[in-house]
Design a protein around this motif. Structure first.
Motif, PDB file in Angstrom:
ATOM      1  N   SER A  50     -42.738  45.254  -2.585  1.00  0.00           N
ATOM      2  CA  SER A  50     -41.504  44.957  -3.308  1.00  0.00           C
ATOM      3  C   SER A  50     -40.319  45.347  -2.430  1.00  0.00           C
ATOM      4  O   SER A  50     -40.307  46.437  -1.847  1.00  0.00           O
ATOM      5  N   ILE A  51     -39.346  44.458  -2.333  1.00  0.00           N
ATOM      6  CA  ILE A  51     -38.220  44.739  -1.451  1.00  0.00           C
ATOM      7  C   ILE A  51     -36.906  44.341  -2.107  1.00  0.00           C
ATOM      8  O   ILE A  51     -36.813  43.314  -2.775  1.00  0.00           O
ATOM      9  N   ASP A  52     -35.923  45.195  -1.958  1.00  0.00           N
ATOM     10  CA  ASP A  52     -34.565  44.906  -2.401  1.00  0.00           C
ATOM     11  C   ASP A  52     -33.688  44.748  -1.169  1.00  0.00           C
ATOM     12  O   ASP A  52     -33.764  45.551  -0.234  1.00  0.00           O
ATOM     13  N   ILE A  53     -32.863  43.715  -1.168  1.00  0.00           N
ATOM     14  CA  ILE A  53     -31.955  43.473  -0.054  1.00  0.00           C
ATOM     15  C   ILE A  53     -30.529  43.549  -0.580  1.00  0.00           C
ATOM     16  O   ILE A  53     -30.149  42.788  -1.470  1.00  0.00           O
ATOM     17  N   ASP A  54     -29.775  44.488  -0.057  1.00  0.00           N
ATOM     18  CA  ASP A  54     -28.384  44.651  -0.459  1.00  0.00           C
ATOM     19  C   ASP A  54     -27.466  44.045   0.595  1.00  0.00           C
ATOM     20  O   ASP A  54     -27.660  44.260   1.798  1.00  0.00           O
ATOM     21  N   PHE A  55     -26.481  43.302   0.140  1.00  0.00           N
ATOM     22  CA  PHE A  55     -25.442  42.781   1.021  1.00  0.00           C
ATOM     23  C   PHE A  55     -24.145  43.501   0.677  1.00  0.00           C
ATOM     24  O   PHE A  55     -23.807  43.644  -0.497  1.00  0.00           O
ATOM     25  N   LYS A  56     -23.433  43.927   1.686  1.00  0.00           N
ATOM     26  CA  LYS A  56     -22.219  44.692   1.417  1.00  0.00           C
ATOM     27  C   LYS A  56     -21.122  44.331   2.410  1.00  0.00           C
ATOM     28  O   LYS A  56     -21.382  44.020   3.576  1.00  0.00           O
ATOM     29  N   LEU A  57     -19.909  44.355   1.922  1.00  0.00           N
ATOM     30  CA  LEU A  57     -18.737  44.210   2.769  1.00  0.00           C
ATOM     31  C   LEU A  57     -18.398  45.580   3.340  1.00  0.00           C
ATOM     32  O   LEU A  57     -18.343  46.574   2.607  1.00  0.00           O
ATOM     33  N   ILE A  58     -18.182  45.650   4.640  1.00  0.00           N
ATOM     34  CA  ILE A  58     -17.834  46.905   5.310  1.00  0.00           C
ATOM     35  C   ILE A  58     -16.406  46.779   5.843  1.00  0.00           C
ATOM     36  O   ILE A  58     -16.092  45.836   6.568  1.00  0.00           O
ATOM     37  N   ILE A  59     -15.549  47.719   5.465  1.00  0.00           N
ATOM     38  CA  ILE A  59     -14.152  47.719   5.903  1.00  0.00           C
ATOM     39  C   ILE A  59     -13.885  49.033   6.619  1.00  0.00           C
ATOM     40  O   ILE A  59     -14.173  50.109   6.082  1.00  0.00           O
ATOM     41  N   GLU A  60     -13.322  48.950   7.815  1.00  0.00           N
ATOM     42  CA  GLU A  60     -12.982  50.171   8.543  1.00  0.00           C
ATOM     43  C   GLU A  60     -11.770  49.931   9.428  1.00  0.00           C
ATOM     44  O   GLU A  60     -11.504  48.798   9.850  1.00  0.00           O
ATOM     45  N   HIS A  61     -11.026  50.997   9.696  1.00  0.00           N
ATOM     46  CA  HIS A  61      -9.879  50.897  10.585  1.00  0.00           C
ATOM     47  C   HIS A  61     -10.373  50.717  12.011  1.00  0.00           C
ATOM     48  O   HIS A  61     -11.336  51.364  12.434  1.00  0.00           O
ATOM     49  N   PHE A 108      -7.617  42.185  10.101  1.00  0.00           N
ATOM     50  CA  PHE A 108      -6.299  41.983   9.505  1.00  0.00           C
ATOM     51  C   PHE A 108      -5.627  43.336   9.338  1.00  0.00           C
ATOM     52  O   PHE A 108      -6.204  44.264   8.770  1.00  0.00           O
ATOM     53  N   GLU A 109      -4.394  43.436   9.869  1.00  0.00           N
ATOM     54  CA  GLU A 109      -3.598  44.663   9.774  1.00  0.00           C
ATOM     55  C   GLU A 109      -4.406  45.897  10.177  1.00  0.00           C
ATOM     56  O   GLU A 109      -4.487  46.886   9.443  1.00  0.00           O
ATOM     57  N   ASP A 110      -5.037  45.832  11.335  1.00  0.00           N
ATOM     58  CA  ASP A 110      -5.776  46.958  11.926  1.00  0.00           C
ATOM     59  C   ASP A 110      -7.075  47.290  11.206  1.00  0.00           C
ATOM     60  O   ASP A 110      -7.697  48.316  11.494  1.00  0.00           O
ATOM     61  N   PHE A 111      -7.504  46.443  10.271  1.00  0.00           N
ATOM     62  CA  PHE A 111      -8.770  46.672   9.588  1.00  0.00           C
ATOM     63  C   PHE A 111      -9.778  45.619  10.031  1.00  0.00           C
ATOM     64  O   PHE A 111      -9.467  44.431  10.095  1.00  0.00           O
ATOM     65  N   ILE A 146     -10.153  31.357   9.461  1.00  0.00           N
ATOM     66  CA  ILE A 146      -9.912  31.118   8.033  1.00  0.00           C
ATOM     67  C   ILE A 146      -9.778  32.439   7.292  1.00  0.00           C
ATOM     68  O   ILE A 146      -8.885  32.626   6.460  1.00  0.00           O
ATOM     69  N   PHE A 147     -10.675  33.364   7.611  1.00  0.00           N
ATOM     70  CA  PHE A 147     -10.683  34.669   6.947  1.00  0.00           C
ATOM     71  C   PHE A 147      -9.375  35.417   7.198  1.00  0.00           C
ATOM     72  O   PHE A 147      -8.762  35.960   6.272  1.00  0.00           O
ATOM     73  N   THR A 148      -8.932  35.437   8.442  1.00  0.00           N
ATOM     74  CA  THR A 148      -7.694  36.148   8.777  1.00  0.00           C
ATOM     75  C   THR A 148      -6.485  35.488   8.130  1.00  0.00           C
ATOM     76  O   THR A 148      -5.597  36.171   7.596  1.00  0.00           O
ATOM     77  N   LYS A 149      -6.455  34.156   8.148  1.00  0.00           N
ATOM     78  CA  LYS A 149      -5.321  33.446   7.545  1.00  0.00           C
ATOM     79  C   LYS A 149      -5.254  33.686   6.044  1.00  0.00           C
ATOM     80  O   LYS A 149      -4.167  33.721   5.464  1.00  0.00           O
ATOM     81  N   TRP A 150      -6.411  33.826   5.409  1.00  0.00           N
ATOM     82  CA  TRP A 150      -6.403  34.075   3.963  1.00  0.00           C
ATOM     83  C   TRP A 150      -5.563  35.307   3.640  1.00  0.00           C
ATOM     84  O   TRP A 150      -4.725  35.281   2.736  1.00  0.00           O
ATOM     85  N   PHE A 151      -5.800  36.393   4.361  1.00  0.00           N
ATOM     86  CA  PHE A 151      -5.071  37.627   4.077  1.00  0.00           C
ATOM     87  C   PHE A 151      -3.581  37.466   4.363  1.00  0.00           C
ATOM     88  O   PHE A 151      -2.738  38.007   3.640  1.00  0.00           O
ATOM     89  N   GLU A 152      -3.247  36.712   5.408  1.00  0.00           N
ATOM     90  CA  GLU A 152      -1.837  36.474   5.711  1.00  0.00           C
ATOM     91  C   GLU A 152      -1.179  35.643   4.613  1.00  0.00           C
ATOM     92  O   GLU A 152      -0.080  35.969   4.140  1.00  0.00           O
TER      93      GLU A 152
END
Length: 444
Positions: A172-183, A150-153, A264-270
């Motif tokens: 013992s294990i930790d699992i991290d989930f993260k959103l990654i945003i980049e141009h 969306f918008e070049d991101f 759906i994801f792209t339309k949400w931002f629009e």
């Protein structure tokens, strides 16, 4: 939310001298306390002066650079030959000094959200390895999952495994989930833009899960040699503790496994950008312990505004309306021309009322509720919206009726949003089956 406490030397804008101080960025306080303040700093502390947040350069005792953004709280003379100053800290960029806001640019930003793991439906693999007396573990981490652009991101969801052996050779294990945003072109982008995008994604995740979701950690990435350097970003918006409510796929409106998720994801931002005031009203009702009357009125205004922007905003076709107005004016003017100007003002209104707007939306999404019931409910909402708009508090005898009306309005607005972001009506009604049955068929 990660907490940060560090001592070191600090340089205030306009003053080259380093001063000593301590930064406490915790859930209980977010304060930078400086001593031996002198020079130009006193000039920005004039009583009544309105200033922008100040960027302060920091160098901690363990050799880390950081940037603190905040407002001065006070400047005091201690009588020992030096002044002290306190800042209310709003943001901390830990790992680099940025001389001004224009240079707060990042290659990408990674955000950890509560409940992102449950929503993302991503699975990693962990294998235990045992060879004679040697123990080990092998983790297969999937590539970041592309969500949309969306918008070049570009948006991805990534995973990170962090494991270690503990007693009795257990792992013992930790699992991290993260959103990654980049141009998409790899350009450096100012953090203010990233922050707007993060807030939009927060709303998206909250809506799809059906419960308010918050970020708890943000990391910015900047180019540094062959590898990128990571900057820990501390914000007031970050939350300290995960929500108490247990989230699973059965509780969600939809999750990342949907076949049309990219669209759906792209339309949400629009849509969120186009209907921003409506989204703001809707999400304001999701804040903790908001008064029932506030939620009821906010949803009324949200649905009224939504209908105005997406449906025909006239009770009658304009030609028919103008013809009626002229006929009424002609009849009235034959009796007494003194009131002609007054009548002109009274006849300038062809917009649907709140009740009209609700009737149209309810007949569109929930025709099975019946015309009479839809009519009565719409009139009830319109009457009470007008009444509550002028009353200080909700009367106790109306509490139950207003509560159920509020839930119905919330469901109606969610049905509208679901269709806006690309769901078909048949699928929407299937998703909302239990909610609709509870509030529209069983509820009061």
């Amino acid at each position: 939310m990660k907490e940060l406490t560090c001592r070191g030397k600090w340089i205030i804008p306009g003053d080259k001298k380093e001063v000593y101080g301590t930064l406490n960025y915790t859930s209980s306080e977010k304060i930078l306390d400086l001593i031996e303040v002198e020079g130009n700093f006193s000039n920005i502390m004039q009583p009544g002066q309105i200033i922008d947040p100040i960027l302060i350069k920091g160098h901690t005792e363990d050799g880390k650079y950081l940037t603190v953004e905040g407002y001065p709280l006070n400047l005091k003379y201690r009588g020992l030959g030096y002044n002290t100053a306190k800042f209310n800290v709003t943001k901390v960029y830990y790992g680099k000094y940025f001389p001004n806001r224009e240079e707060l640019n990042f290659k990408k930003v990674m955000v950890k959200f509560y409940n992102l793991r449950e929503w993302s439906c991503i699975v990693g693999y962990l294998e235990y390895i045992r060879a004679e007396n040697t123990y080990g573990a092998s983790c297969e981490v999937p590539d970041p999952l592309y969500l949309g652009t969306f918008e070049d991101f570009k948006f991805y969801i990534g995973m990170h495994f962090d494991g270690s052996f503990v007693q009795n050779c257990s792992f013992s294990i930790d699992i991290d989930f993260k959103l990654i945003i980049e141009h998409e072109n790899g350009d450096l982008v100012n953090f203010s833009k990233y922050l707007d995008i993060i807030k939009s994604f927060e709303k998206f995740l909250s809506f799809s899960i059906g419960s308010r979701v918050y970020p708890h950690e943000i990391i910015g990435s900047i180019p540094k040699g062959e590898k990128d350097a990571h900057i820990d970003i501390y914000l007031e918006e970050l939350h300290e503790k995960p929500p108490k409510k247990i989230i699973n796929s059965d509780n969600m409106l939809f999750n990342n496994s949907h076949e049309n998720m990219e669209s759906i994801f792209t339309k949400w931002f629009e849509i969120e950008k186009r209907l921003k005031p409506i989204f703001n009203l809707y999400f304001s009702t999701k804040k903790f312990n908001m008064p029932l009357a506030y939620n009821f009125i906010s949803l009324c205004y949200a649905l009224e505004s939504y209908h105005r922007q997406t449906r025909i905003n006239e009770r009658l076709p304009i030609d028919e309306y103008n013809t009626r107005v002229e006929e009424i004016k002609d009849v009235f003017s034959m009796k007494d021309s003194r009131y002609k100007r007054w009548l002109d003002g009274k006849l300038r209104g062809n917009e649907p009322s709140l009740a009209d707007r609700l009737r149209e939306l309810l007949k569109e999404y929930l025709p099975q509720w019946g015309n009479n019931t839809i009519h009565d409910f719409s009139e009830f909402v319109a009457h009470n919206r007008n009444g509550l708009s002028h009353e200080a508090a909700l009367r106790a005898e109306n509490h139950s009726e207003i509560y159920h009306a509020t839930k119905k309005l919330e469901i109606l607005l969610e049905l509208c949003i679901m269709e806006e972001i690309g769901f078909e009506k048949e699928e929407i009604l299937k998703i909302f089956h239990d909610k609709i049955r509870l509030e529209f068929e069983i509820g009061v």
